[in-house]
Design a protein around this motif. Structure first.
Motif, mmCIF file in Angstrom:
data_model
loop_
_atom_site.group_PDB
_atom_site.id
_atom_site.type_symbol
_atom_site.label_atom_id
_atom_site.label_comp_id
_atom_site.label_asym_id
_atom_site.label_seq_id
_atom_site.Cartn_x
_atom_site.Cartn_y
_atom_site.Cartn_z
ATOM 1 N N ASN A 186 0.960 -1.138 0.024
ATOM 2 C CA ASN A 186 0.006 -0.054 -0.017
ATOM 3 C C ASN A 186 1.054 1.285 -0.038
ATOM 4 N N ILE A 187 0.341 2.486 -0.336
ATOM 5 C CA ILE A 187 1.077 3.413 -0.420
ATOM 6 C C ILE A 187 1.848 4.086 0.654
ATOM 7 N N VAL A 188 1.205 3.968 1.863
ATOM 8 C CA VAL A 188 2.284 4.541 2.829
ATOM 9 C C VAL A 188 3.422 3.482 3.058
ATOM 10 N N PRO A 189 3.377 2.325 3.326
ATOM 11 C CA PRO A 189 4.511 1.469 3.490
ATOM 12 C C PRO A 189 5.416 1.611 2.116
ATOM 13 N N MET A 190 4.884 1.511 1.064
ATOM 14 C CA MET A 190 5.708 1.847 -0.146
ATOM 15 C C MET A 190 6.359 2.951 -0.070
ATOM 16 N N VAL A 191 6.052 4.197 0.314
ATOM 17 C CA VAL A 191 6.906 5.490 0.349
ATOM 18 C C VAL A 191 7.809 5.477 1.623
ATOM 19 N N PHE A 192 7.788 4.498 2.797
ATOM 20 C CA PHE A 192 8.550 4.422 3.625
ATOM 21 C C PHE A 192 9.661 3.606 3.202
ATOM 22 N N ASP A 193 9.246 2.633 2.287
ATOM 23 C CA ASP A 193 10.232 1.584 1.685
ATOM 24 C C ASP A 193 11.548 2.558 0.800
ATOM 25 N N ARG A 194 10.822 3.379 0.130
ATOM 26 C CA ARG A 194 11.637 3.988 -0.753
ATOM 27 C C ARG A 194 12.515 5.040 0.033
ATOM 28 N N LEU A 195 11.927 5.569 1.025
ATOM 29 C CA LEU A 195 12.767 6.566 1.830
ATOM 30 C C LEU A 195 13.737 5.606 2.669
ATOM 31 N N THR A 196 13.703 4.599 3.004
ATOM 32 C CA THR A 196 14.428 4.012 3.787
ATOM 33 C C THR A 196 15.710 3.198 3.034
ATOM 34 N N ARG A 197 15.473 3.224 1.605
ATOM 35 C CA ARG A 197 16.471 2.959 0.529
ATOM 36 C C ARG A 197 17.198 4.132 -0.221
ATOM 37 N N GLY A 198 16.703 5.277 0.537
ATOM 38 C CA GLY A 198 17.324 6.449 -0.108
ATOM 39 C C GLY A 198 16.726 6.846 -1.331
ATOM 40 N N GLU A 199 15.721 6.291 -1.713
ATOM 41 C CA GLU A 199 14.993 6.797 -3.012
ATOM 42 C C GLU A 199 13.756 7.896 -2.691
ATOM 43 N N ALA A 200 13.621 8.447 -3.921
ATOM 44 C CA ALA A 200 12.522 9.521 -3.742
ATOM 45 C C ALA A 200 11.217 8.632 -3.749
ATOM 46 N N PRO A 201 10.046 9.435 -3.032
ATOM 47 C CA PRO A 201 8.718 8.521 -3.294
ATOM 48 C C PRO A 201 8.287 8.925 -4.723
ATOM 49 N N ARG A 202 7.398 8.054 -5.288
ATOM 50 C CA ARG A 202 6.846 8.128 -6.638
ATOM 51 C C ARG A 202 5.341 8.555 -6.583
ATOM 52 N N ILE A 203 5.016 9.251 -7.683
ATOM 53 C CA ILE A 203 3.774 9.840 -7.824
ATOM 54 C C ILE A 203 3.444 9.280 -9.208
ATOM 55 N N PHE A 204 2.404 8.526 -9.173
ATOM 56 C CA PHE A 204 2.031 7.974 -10.757
ATOM 57 C C PHE A 204 0.785 8.982 -11.410
ATOM 58 N N GLY A 205 1.421 9.910 -12.002
ATOM 59 C CA GLY A 205 0.626 10.699 -12.526
ATOM 60 C C GLY A 205 0.182 12.063 -11.814
ATOM 61 N N ALA A 206 0.469 13.051 -12.589
ATOM 62 C CA ALA A 206 0.430 14.255 -11.699
ATOM 63 C C ALA A 206 -0.682 15.398 -12.669
#
Length: 329
Positions: A186-206
């Motif tokens: 889900n989006i919340v842990p997915m963003v957490f995971d990206r941050l933990t790995r030093g990567e930027a969160p992703r937004i699919f479509g703006a």
């Protein structure tokens, strides 16, 4: 009364178990431990390891624990996986449900609460999704949830079982750090995971027709969702059910960009999200009407998005201490 919670060692199931035990209900959990974490369960709960497809086991559990109501959460629930393995999803989510309902009918259990999903609606183009919004699921997971509702209602009508189907929206947060979601789906842990790995969160479509161009969703705290299950179970217990179908959400929309901003603030990370192309099947807006839930259960969600993020982050850092910025370790 004794309630059987299937999938009760899972992320949502354990929260339901804790809420019901705290309210004085007797609970027994059936879980195959494929994704469940036994340590999540309250000490007062009896755990039976096994599958809802095991009819002989179900017969023993329902009779041996004098079960008077079932809360059915055990299911496969990953959209992408359901597209890749539709047979698995129909076997687990529909065939397994049929076996469980057969056992419920044979045991004379008079109450059945089914955890459904907003995935039954597909991508409706409406301001607020009501329970009358047409159900047009776009993936096998959503199809199995809708077919599951049909099967639950039909069985209830045929055998005099009071039923409730809860269509919940986007779930986040944790009632306690040790109960937090261990998956990254889900989006919340997915963003957490990206941050933990030093990567930027992703937004699919703006470029969606929304104020900031990103998708808008209805997020509900898992502790609120658990309380909604308790409220629905008690409604069935006092004979107020029959055939309930209820959205469970906050009735408020939060955009993906707004949610990520809260996550970055709570986590202490300073990074700009990256915008990627839209994903197929993402609706611009999916927000629940909670009017029927309030009317039928006299209940409404209490916790806001910041509370969801803060509690989820605390749980994430319990398992991933490396996620904390250097200044906060």
């Amino acid at each position: 009364m004794t309630w059987l919670i299937t999938g009760g060692a899972g992320y949502i199931g354990a929260h339901v178990a804790h809420a019901m035990v705290a309210a004085g209900e007797r609970v027994v959990v059936l879980d195959d431990r494929s994704t469940g974490v036994v340590e999540r369960l309250p000490d007062a709960v009896t755990l039976v390891e096994g599958s809802v497809s095991d009819r002989a086991l179900l017969d023993r559990v329902l009779a041996g624990h004098a079960v008077s109501g079932v809360v059915h959460l055990a299911a496969k629930k990953q959209v992408g996986e359901s597209v890749e393995q539709p047979l698995l999803y129909y076997r687990e989510n529909i065939a397994g449900l049929a076996v469980l309902l057969e056992a419920v009918v044979a045991a004379g259990v008079p109450r059945f609460l089914f955890s459904s999903s907003a995935a039954v609606y597909g991508v409706p183009d409406v301001e607020l999704i009501t329970e009358e919004t047409p159900c047009l699921p776009i993936n096998p997971y959503g199809e199995t949830k809708l077919a599951g509702e049909w099967l639950v209602r039909a069985t209830g009508r045929a055998h005099g079982i009071s039923t409730a189907c809860l269509r919940y929206f986007n779930v986040a947060g944790a009632a306690a750090p040790e109960l937090a979601d261990t998956g990254v789906f889900n989006i919340v842990p997915m963003v957490f995971d990206r941050l933990t790995r030093g990567e930027a969160p992703r937004i699919f479509g703006a470029d969606y027709p929304t104020p900031d161009g990103t998708c808008i969703r209805d997020y509900i705290h898992v502790a609120d969702l658990a309380e909604a299950h308790l409220a629905a179970a008690r409604k069935l217990a006092v004979g107020g059910g029959g055939d309930l179908t209820l959205n469970v959400g906050r009735g408020e929309g939060v955009s993906v960009r707004e949610l990520i901003d809260v996550i970055l603030e709570v986590s202490g990370h300073a990074v700009e999200p990256v915008v990627e192309p839209r994903r197929a099947g993402d609706a611009a807006r999916a927000v629940a009407s909670d009017a029927r839930m309030v009317r039928e259960l006299g209940w409404t969600a209490r916790r806001d998005v910041r509370s969801m993020v803060e509690s989820a982050w605390e749980g994430w850092c319990l398992r991933h201490p490396e996620a904390l910025p250097d200044t906060r370790k």
